[in-house]
Design an enzyme around this catalytic site. Structure first.
Site, PDB file in Angstrom:
ATOM      1  N   ASP A   1     -16.484   4.997  14.397  1.00  0.00           N
ATOM      2  CA  ASP A   1     -15.267   4.993  13.579  1.00  0.00           C
ATOM      3  C   ASP A   1     -14.773   3.558  13.396  1.00  0.00           C
ATOM      4  OD1 ASP A   1     -12.893   5.366  12.275  1.00  0.00           O
ATOM      5  OD2 ASP A   1     -12.138   6.902  13.636  1.00  0.00           O
TER       6      ASP A   1
ATOM      7  N   LYS B   1      -5.287  10.730   1.195  1.00  0.00           N
ATOM      8  CA  LYS B   1      -5.360   9.369   1.731  1.00  0.00           C
ATOM      9  C   LYS B   1      -6.599   8.736   1.111  1.00  0.00           C
ATOM     10  CE  LYS B   1      -6.365   6.981   6.080  1.00  0.00           C
ATOM     11  NZ  LYS B   1      -6.509   7.137   7.539  1.00  0.00           N
TER      12      LYS B   1
ATOM     13  N   VAL C   1      -5.312   0.188   2.978  1.00  0.00           N
ATOM     14  CA  VAL C   1      -5.462  -1.255   2.801  1.00  0.00           C
ATOM     15  C   VAL C   1      -6.682  -1.544   1.918  1.00  0.00           C
ATOM     16  CG1 VAL C   1      -6.031  -3.414   4.002  1.00  0.00           C
ATOM     17  CG2 VAL C   1      -4.241  -1.890   4.912  1.00  0.00           C
TER      18      VAL C   1
ATOM     19  N   LYS D   1      -2.888  -2.437  16.302  1.00  0.00           N
ATOM     20  CA  LYS D   1      -2.344  -1.782  17.489  1.00  0.00           C
ATOM     21  C   LYS D   1      -3.485  -1.289  18.358  1.00  0.00           C
ATOM     22  CE  LYS D   1      -0.130   0.919  14.593  1.00  0.00           C
ATOM     23  NZ  LYS D   1      -1.057   0.656  13.499  1.00  0.00           N
TER      24      LYS D   1
ATOM     25  N   GLU E   1       0.827  -1.218   0.000  1.00  0.00           N
ATOM     26  CA  GLU E   1       0.000   0.000   0.000  1.00  0.00           C
ATOM     27  C   GLU E   1       0.858   1.264   0.000  1.00  0.00           C
ATOM     28  OE1 GLU E   1      -1.405   1.703   3.528  1.00  0.00           O
ATOM     29  OE2 GLU E   1      -0.949  -0.043   4.760  1.00  0.00           O
TER      30      GLU E   1
ATOM     31  N   SER F   1     -12.940   1.254  10.397  1.00  0.00           N
ATOM     32  CA  SER F   1     -12.241   1.390   9.118  1.00  0.00           C
ATOM     33  C   SER F   1     -12.916   0.594   8.005  1.00  0.00           C
ATOM     34  CB  SER F   1     -10.801   0.907   9.262  1.00  0.00           C
ATOM     35  OG  SER F   1     -10.171   0.927   7.992  1.00  0.00           O
ATOM     36  N   ALA F   2     -12.924   1.195   6.821  1.00  0.00           N
ATOM     37  CA  ALA F   2     -13.433   0.496   5.630  1.00  0.00           C
ATOM     38  C   ALA F   2     -12.564  -0.717   5.286  1.00  0.00           C
ATOM     39  CB  ALA F   2     -13.483   1.462   4.444  1.00  0.00           C
ATOM     40  N   ASP F   3     -11.373  -0.811   5.880  1.00  0.00           N
ATOM     41  CA  ASP F   3     -10.524  -1.987   5.634  1.00  0.00           C
ATOM     42  C   ASP F   3     -11.239  -3.283   6.023  1.00  0.00           C
ATOM     43  OD1 ASP F   3      -8.549  -0.161   4.989  1.00  0.00           O
ATOM     44  OD2 ASP F   3      -7.296  -0.571   6.753  1.00  0.00           O
TER      45      ASP F   3
END
Ligand code: PSU
Ligand code: MN
Length: 303
Positions: free
Chosen positions: A141, A89, A109, A162, A27, A143-145
């Protein structure tokens, strides 16, 4: 989805795909937003070298001039690293407008998975994925990952997640979405800077060939989505759990105090943690990425 019309392959990646050689996608948000210059560029170029040394062709992905690129020149990597936060981003939701405007974007990602899948690349190495953030029960919140892992058939090799994220909720989300999570040589989710989180993973494998077999099985089963391989940071580079957890807690508190939101959250926290730890988190981050590239190359070689 037919992203193929928007893909541009580098000559090296085009040839590797034509010949069926092992390929590993990488990425570019990690370059522009995940690390400072010049370490970001050095790390990206070293990743490509390590990938080749381990028998696979590297395909670093980004949006350049509105094209989804798999395989970048050194100059393009240097550009993304120097521009840093000035580059967009780019996650899934950003691709249509970047394409329409002919803009550049550093792919997360999620967006790298879309690019890789459209190019026919099945393995992807990175540092950490996005996940369910702490406090997501009010901020939402997430992530779309995670959604991408459920939808797009690419195997992502990372060092776990993390604890800027809520690791338990992240694992629950992946379970709900039916994403296979495989610990490489471990029974628990690695916590990125450290090898352990205390959270079990559903599957363990000690063999890259077995992981390649699972990728093939997922494809043959007709699963739409991908797979997540979590690979612990090598012992000699792992951080002291108390030191890093305190740094993360302080960084999260600072982000809340400053009202940091949305796509700015992960880059802000990474930079803050690096400052608080006097750079040692960055050194660990770089080493775990190299470790993931090595494993991804071995998996790709078995496909
Ligand atoms: N974790 C890291 N470094 C990174 C990222 C995550 O340790 O650079 C980046 C990746 O590109 C990941 C993205 O896909 O952050 C997730 O951002 P968000 O939570 O806004 O979806
Ligand atoms: Mn987010």
């Amino acid at each position: 989805m037919n992203a193929k019309d928007f893909i541009s392959l580098s000559p090296e990646v085009e040839k590797a795909i034509r010949k069926g050689l092992p390929i590993v996608a990488m990425e570019s948000t990690i370059i522009s937003h995940g690390m400072p210059y010049p370490q970001n560029v050095e790390t990206a170029l070293n990743c490509q070298r390590i990938c080749r040394e381990n028998g696979a062709v590297p395909a670093t992905c980004a949006v350049i001039g509105g094209r989804l690129c798999a395989g970048l020149t050194d100059e393009q990597i240097d550009y993304l690293g120097r521009e840093g936060h000035k580059v967009t981003k780019a996650s899934r939701r950003d691709l249509p407008m970047l394409v329409a405007k002919g803009m550049d974007g550093a792919t997360t990602v999620a967006a790298t998975m879309i690019t890789a899948a459209a190019a026919g690349i099945r393995v992807f190495a990175t540092g950490g994925i996005g996940g369910v953030h702490r406090g997501a029960e009010t901020t939402m919140d997430i992530s779309a990952d995670l959604e991408e892992l459920a939808e797009t058939p690419v195997c992502v090799v990372c060092a776990g997640a993390k604890s800027i994220l809520d690791l338990n909720l992240t694992m629950e989300y992946l379970e709900t979405k039916g994403v296979p999570v495989i610990g490489f040589g471990t029974d628990e989710l690695p916590a990125f800077y450290t090898r352990k989180s205390g959270i079990p993973v559903p599957w363990r494998s000690d063999d890259p060939k077995e992981i390649a077999d699972a990728i093939r099985a997922s494809e043959q089963l007709g699963y739409p989505g991908g797979m997540l391989v979590v690979n612990p940071i090598p012992e000699e580079y792992s951080m002291d759990a108390d030191v890093i957890n305190k740094a993360i807690d302080d960084a999260v508190r600072e982000a809340n105090a400053q009202g940091i939101r949305g796509k700015e959250t992960t880059p802000f926290l990474l930079a803050k943690i690096k400052d608080i730890t006097g750079g040692s988190s960055l050194a660990a981050n770089i080493q775990l990425v190299y470790n993931n590239v090595r494993l991804a190359a071995k998996i790709a070689a078995n496909l």
